[in-house]
Design a protein around this motif. Structure first.
Motif, short mmCIF file in Angstrom:
data_model
loop_
_atom_site.label_atom_id
_atom_site.label_comp_id
_atom_site.label_asym_id
_atom_site.label_seq_id
_atom_site.Cartn_x
_atom_site.Cartn_y
_atom_site.Cartn_z
N ALA A 10 -10.87 -6.84 -6.52
CA ALA A 10 -9.66 -6.02 -6.34
C ALA A 10 -9.17 -6.09 -4.90
N ARG A 11 -10.08 -6.04 -3.94
CA ARG A 11 -9.67 -6.13 -2.54
C ARG A 11 -9.11 -7.52 -2.22
N ARG A 12 -9.75 -8.52 -2.77
CA ARG A 12 -9.32 -9.90 -2.50
C ARG A 12 -7.95 -10.17 -3.09
N ALA A 16 -4.35 -10.97 -1.23
CA ALA A 16 -3.60 -12.19 -1.54
C ALA A 16 -2.19 -11.84 -1.99
N ALA A 17 -2.06 -10.78 -2.78
CA ALA A 17 -0.73 -10.36 -3.24
C ALA A 17 0.12 -9.88 -2.08
N GLY A 18 -0.51 -9.20 -1.13
CA GLY A 18 0.22 -8.76 0.05
C GLY A 18 0.78 -9.92 0.85
N GLU A 19 -0.03 -10.95 1.02
CA GLU A 19 0.44 -12.14 1.74
C GLU A 19 1.53 -12.85 0.96
N ASN A 20 1.41 -12.86 -0.35
CA ASN A 20 2.42 -13.48 -1.20
C ASN A 20 3.77 -12.79 -1.01
N GLY A 113 -10.60 1.41 -7.05
CA GLY A 113 -9.21 1.59 -6.64
C GLY A 113 -8.97 0.99 -5.27
N VAL A 114 -7.87 0.26 -5.14
CA VAL A 114 -7.51 -0.38 -3.87
C VAL A 114 -6.03 -0.15 -3.61
N ALA A 115 -5.71 0.26 -2.37
CA ALA A 115 -4.33 0.36 -1.89
C ALA A 115 -4.24 -0.45 -0.62
N HIS A 116 -3.60 -1.61 -0.70
CA HIS A 116 -3.53 -2.52 0.45
C HIS A 116 -2.14 -2.49 1.04
N PHE A 117 -2.06 -2.16 2.35
CA PHE A 117 -0.80 -2.07 3.09
C PHE A 117 -0.69 -3.30 4.00
N PRO A 118 -0.04 -4.37 3.55
CA PRO A 118 -0.05 -5.63 4.30
C PRO A 118 0.57 -5.51 5.69
N MET A 119 1.65 -4.73 5.83
CA MET A 119 2.34 -4.65 7.11
C MET A 119 1.60 -3.82 8.14
N MET A 120 0.56 -3.11 7.73
CA MET A 120 -0.23 -2.30 8.64
C MET A 120 -1.66 -2.81 8.77
N ASN A 121 -1.97 -3.86 8.01
CA ASN A 121 -3.33 -4.41 8.02
C ASN A 121 -4.36 -3.34 7.67
#
Length: 256
Positions: A10-12, A16-20, A113-121
């Motif tokens: 889930a983290r991975r 990857a989706a954030g970078e996409n 559960g994972v919440a990934h914020f790409p613009m804030m790393n």
């Protein structure tokens, strides 16, 4: 179970989706309007496809539910719930507070559960019984015990569904130490981090909440809908510090 494999996946895939999405946005995007008046972009659809295909490859027996239409029953009794871009309005406007939400559910309870914020790393994540984290830092909900010391984050106040709750929300705002609305998912994560004490949403879907509920609860926070249950399918959501639960329930006219 410790769900290490599922959590790592889930983290991975959220990263990857954030970078996409960052790549897609750099090429320029435009938004369409869905029947519920919320915006959707090609990035939402492409991200859901990317996540769905990864789940089907790695966990072929699991079900899938996604905001942009992905639906698969599965045979394992488990279901992945995904929001490919939570906060599309922020994404479209170039704000930083959008995220990718990925959760694994079984028997009505989120396991991962994972919440990934790409613009804030920043990646907030949790596994059932294992705690809640921001990147590698363990999270703990606040111990604030009075409303007048709380930071309150109401969201969606512009929505029609918020109208019946506006008088109570306004009263709670007036009683609070501060009122801040950074964006639904981020506000929920900040409850887990002890930086926001009350978060309220008058209109939400299961893909908005599956990951966030777990992140809040594993940090020692409390999650419930306005009907008093812990269900993520009730259309409303409140997350708060455990020490103010009774005050919050009373503020919203609920039995304590």
């Amino acid at each position: 179970m410790n769900y290490e494999r599922e959590l790592e996946f889930a983290r991975r895939i959220a990263t990857a989706a954030g970078e996409n999405v960052r790549y897609i946005r750099a090429r320029g995007i435009s938004a369409e309007t869905k029947p519920d008046a919320s915006p959707v972009t090609i990035a939402d659809k492409e991200n859901e496809r990317l996540i769905r295909e990864a789940i089907e490859l790695e966990f072929p027996d699991d079900g899938i539910l996604g905001e942009e239409g992905s639906s698969k029953a599965g045979s394992s009794g488990r279901r992945w719930i995904i929001d490919p871009i939570d906060g599309t309005r922020d994404f479209v406007r170039g704000n930083r507070f959008w995220c990718v939400l990925v959760a694994l559910e079984e028997a009505g309870e989120s396991l991962v559960g994972v919440a990934h914020f790409p613009m804030m790393n920043e990646t907030y994540w949790a596994a059932r019984g294992k705690g809640s984290y921001l990147n590698h830092e363990r999270l703990q909900a606040s111990a604030i015990a009075s409303i007048n010391a709380c930071s309150f984050s109401p969201n969606g106040m512009q929505l029609f569904e918020a109208r019946p709750h506006l008088p109570r929300v306004m009263e709670l705002m007036q009683r609070s130490w501060s009122v801040r609305s950074y964006g639904g998912a981020l506000d929920a994560c900040l409850v887990a981090a002890g930086q926001v004490d009350i978060w309220f949403e008058p209109k939400v879907e299961v893909w908005d909440l599956a990951a966030l509920k777990l992140i809040i609860e594993e940090a020692g926070g409390v999650f419930f809908a306005l009907d008093g249950t812990r269900g993520i399918d009730k259309g409303t959501a409140i997350g708060c510090a455990p020490s103010v639960v009774t005050h919050v329930r009373q503020a919203f006219g609920m039995s304590s």
